[in-house]
Design an enzyme around this catalytic site. Sequence first.
Site, PDB file in Angstrom:
ATOM      1  N   ASP A 223      45.521  -2.918  22.144  1.00 32.25           N
ATOM      2  CA  ASP A 223      46.913  -3.259  22.527  1.00 32.25           C
ATOM      3  C   ASP A 223      47.529  -3.642  21.225  1.00 32.25           C
ATOM      4  O   ASP A 223      47.006  -4.234  20.243  1.00 32.25           O
ATOM      5  CB  ASP A 223      46.884  -4.278  23.407  1.00 32.25           C
ATOM      6  CG  ASP A 223      48.375  -4.616  24.177  1.00 32.25           C
ATOM      7  OD1 ASP A 223      49.165  -3.662  24.022  1.00 32.25           O
ATOM      8  OD2 ASP A 223      48.487  -5.769  24.822  1.00 32.25           O
TER       9      ASP A 223
ATOM     10  N   ASN B  47      51.355   3.251  32.695  1.00 32.50           N
ATOM     11  CA  ASN B  47      52.029   3.101  31.293  1.00 32.50           C
ATOM     12  C   ASN B  47      53.216   4.182  31.580  1.00 32.50           C
ATOM     13  O   ASN B  47      54.008   4.431  30.554  1.00 32.50           O
ATOM     14  CB  ASN B  47      51.114   3.524  30.066  1.00 32.50           C
ATOM     15  CG  ASN B  47      50.494   2.649  29.436  1.00 32.50           C
ATOM     16  OD1 ASN B  47      49.424   2.413  29.171  1.00 32.50           O
ATOM     17  ND2 ASN B  47      51.107   1.153  29.473  1.00 32.50           N
TER      18      ASN B  47
HETATM   19  C1  IPE Z   1      46.986  -1.865  28.486  1.00 34.11           C
HETATM   20  O1  IPE Z   1      48.201  -2.295  27.648  1.00 34.11           O
HETATM   21  C2  IPE Z   1      46.900  -0.489  28.321  1.00 34.11           C
HETATM   22  C3  IPE Z   1      46.533   0.209  27.289  1.00 34.11           C
HETATM   23  C4  IPE Z   1      46.295  -0.410  26.090  1.00 34.11           C
HETATM   24  C5  IPE Z   1      46.453   1.628  27.086  1.00 34.11           C
HETATM   25  P1  IPE Z   1      49.676  -2.555  28.275  1.00 34.11           P
HETATM   26  O2  IPE Z   1      50.420  -3.027  26.897  1.00 34.11           O
HETATM   27  O3  IPE Z   1      49.956  -1.450  28.825  1.00 34.11           O
HETATM   28  O4  IPE Z   1      49.236  -3.737  29.216  1.00 34.11           O
HETATM   29  P2  IPE Z   1      50.446  -4.807  29.673  1.00 34.11           P
HETATM   30  O5  IPE Z   1      51.591  -4.286  30.237  1.00 34.11           O
HETATM   31  O6  IPE Z   1      50.744  -5.748  28.479  1.00 34.11           O
HETATM   32  O7  IPE Z   1      49.631  -5.587  30.605  1.00 34.11           O
HETATM   33  C1  IPE Z   2      48.890  -0.317  23.206  1.00 36.17           C
HETATM   34  O1  IPE Z   2      50.190  -0.722  22.327  1.00 36.17           O
HETATM   35  C2  IPE Z   2      49.261   1.296  23.236  1.00 36.17           C
HETATM   36  C3  IPE Z   2      49.570   1.708  24.773  1.00 36.17           C
HETATM   37  C4  IPE Z   2      49.459   0.760  25.574  1.00 36.17           C
HETATM   38  C5  IPE Z   2      49.502   3.161  24.766  1.00 36.17           C
HETATM   39  P1  IPE Z   2      51.670  -1.148  23.107  1.00 36.17           P
HETATM   40  O2  IPE Z   2      52.389  -0.066  22.938  1.00 36.17           O
HETATM   41  O3  IPE Z   2      51.234  -1.743  24.455  1.00 36.17           O
HETATM   42  O4  IPE Z   2      52.256  -2.224  22.076  1.00 36.17           O
HETATM   43  P2  IPE Z   2      52.704  -3.762  22.361  1.00 36.17           P
HETATM   44  O5  IPE Z   2      51.989  -4.441  23.490  1.00 36.17           O
HETATM   45  O6  IPE Z   2      53.990  -3.366  23.036  1.00 36.17           O
HETATM   46  O7  IPE Z   2      52.765  -4.462  21.311  1.00 36.17           O
HETATM   47 MG    MG Z   3      50.960  -3.522  25.019  1.00 30.22          MG
END
Ligand code: IPE
Ligand code: IPE
Ligand code: MG
Length: 239
Positions: A27, A75
């Site tokens: 993340d 997602n």
């Molecule tokens: C979890 O991260 C999913 C992945 C890392 C693929 P998210 O960024 O989607 O999670 P939330 O929404 O902050 O819980």
């Molecule tokens: C994790 O990074 C990747 C996926 C969930 C695909 P994020 O896109 O969730 O990054 P933040 O949480 O917005 O920083």
């Molecule tokens: Mg995230």
Amino acid sequence: MLTSGSQPERIEAGTGKMPRHVAIIMDGNGRWAKKRMLPRAMGHKRGVETVRKIVRAAGELGLEALSLYAFSSENWKRPEDEINDLMGLMREFIKSDLDEFAANDVRLKIIGNYKALSPDIVDMLEDSMSRTSQNTRTTLAVALNYGGQDELVRAARSAAAQGDITAESIEANLDTAGLPPLDLLIRTSGEQRLSNFMLWQAAYAEFWFTDTLWPDFSKDELAQALSEFSTRERRYGGR
Ligand code: IPE
Ligand code: IPE
Ligand code: MG
């Protein structure tokens, strides 16, 4: 000190217990980009480079299995442009890294409802899994369109179709069937939640959180997590 090389390295601190299966909620790509006033897509691109480094590191550190949360079943709520960027990066990553997996004895496994992705991605993933199916050093399980609740519903349905629903029959039908039990779950970027990842498998896993954003995560930090894992006392409800 850790040394580089192709043999599994010793983790010196603690009791020397090594996890067999580590899972990572990768993340923080978006925040990494935002901090630099770059488009989110750049964060995801740098995130893929970290994936590459960490897959190599997992082999060098002697992990049997590494599971990476790449795209959750939630997602899809993101803007279409970002979803397209992520799918594009997925295609590029498999194309560019498959030979390296083959060379480094990495077996690719996809967990999650990946069959709902575009047909070209499904074909590519299935081809890549079959090309690496004989590899034994490290299993890389990439979670795509993965949700722990969805996985449990699918597993329970399959178990019911086969007979009784028991803990064993559910477990045997999870996407992770055949992988070693989950020992250590890491989440980057400071968030401390599961976000629907490995709900069943996390039952007795150890958790390790870091504020580091995924594009900045490194082999050294993974080694630090393994070192701390080796000091944890796991009781599984006993005493
Ligand atoms: C979890 O991260 C999913 C992945 C890392 C693929 P998210 O960024 O989607 O999670 P939330 O929404 O902050 O819980
Ligand atoms: C994790 O990074 C990747 C996926 C969930 C695909 P994020 O896109 O969730 O990054 P933040 O949480 O917005 O920083
Ligand atoms: Mg995230």
